[in-house]
Design an enzyme around this catalytic site. Sequence first.
Site: not given
Length: 234
Positions: A119, A135
Amino acid sequence: MPVIRMHLGFRRRVCLSLFALVVAVTMATGTAYAADSKKSPSVVESQTTYTIEINTKHPVLKLYRNGQFYREWHVALGKSQTQTPVGDWQIVDKQKDWGGGFGTRWLGLNVPWGTYGIHGTNQPASIGRFASHGCVRMKNRDVEQLFDIVPIGTRVIIHGNPLAHLRTLEYGNIGADVRLVQQRLQAEGYYRDDCKGVFDAPTQFALIYFQITHELPMDGLVTMDDYRALHLVK
């Protein structure tokens, strides 16, 4: 003479019929060829496959197109306490404009023990560092490019050693190290559930059973002795 005229008329009708058949077949073939010609770019495009590879030692995301290196971007990976999940995953979700710490694009992975993805970020200074909660962070402009290129189903291979930051495992822990212990217990015949990387009750039961049969402390914790007995470390 009348018979001859009828015979010539019949031959003329047959020739015309054959000519019409040839024309029809030719036109149909030409149409099919034209249709195939129009479809060929999309057929070629559908055969394009992308693979993402990340090495947890280096905060760089590499994109491969049909097995050949295509592009790369600098990223931020997980901290030692919250490691980026090592494994062979797939992109299963794509979303725009999550905002905040997730930036402008989200590409979710099918990691079974939590919500992990690639992301954007509102902290571009973290790129190139080990700074995330697991992440893969990218600059917003970079993740927007990746988002437009790769489809859902794209393979994401995250290389690394799940035991690089060795820790004592206990009930409630999650991660690739837990999954590795589950896989080893499963291979030894002690664990029969799915290896989801969650230290749950079945995992603890299998571990205690393993500890009993190997004359280890029956504490339900994975310590250095247990790692050794499972042949995960020397």
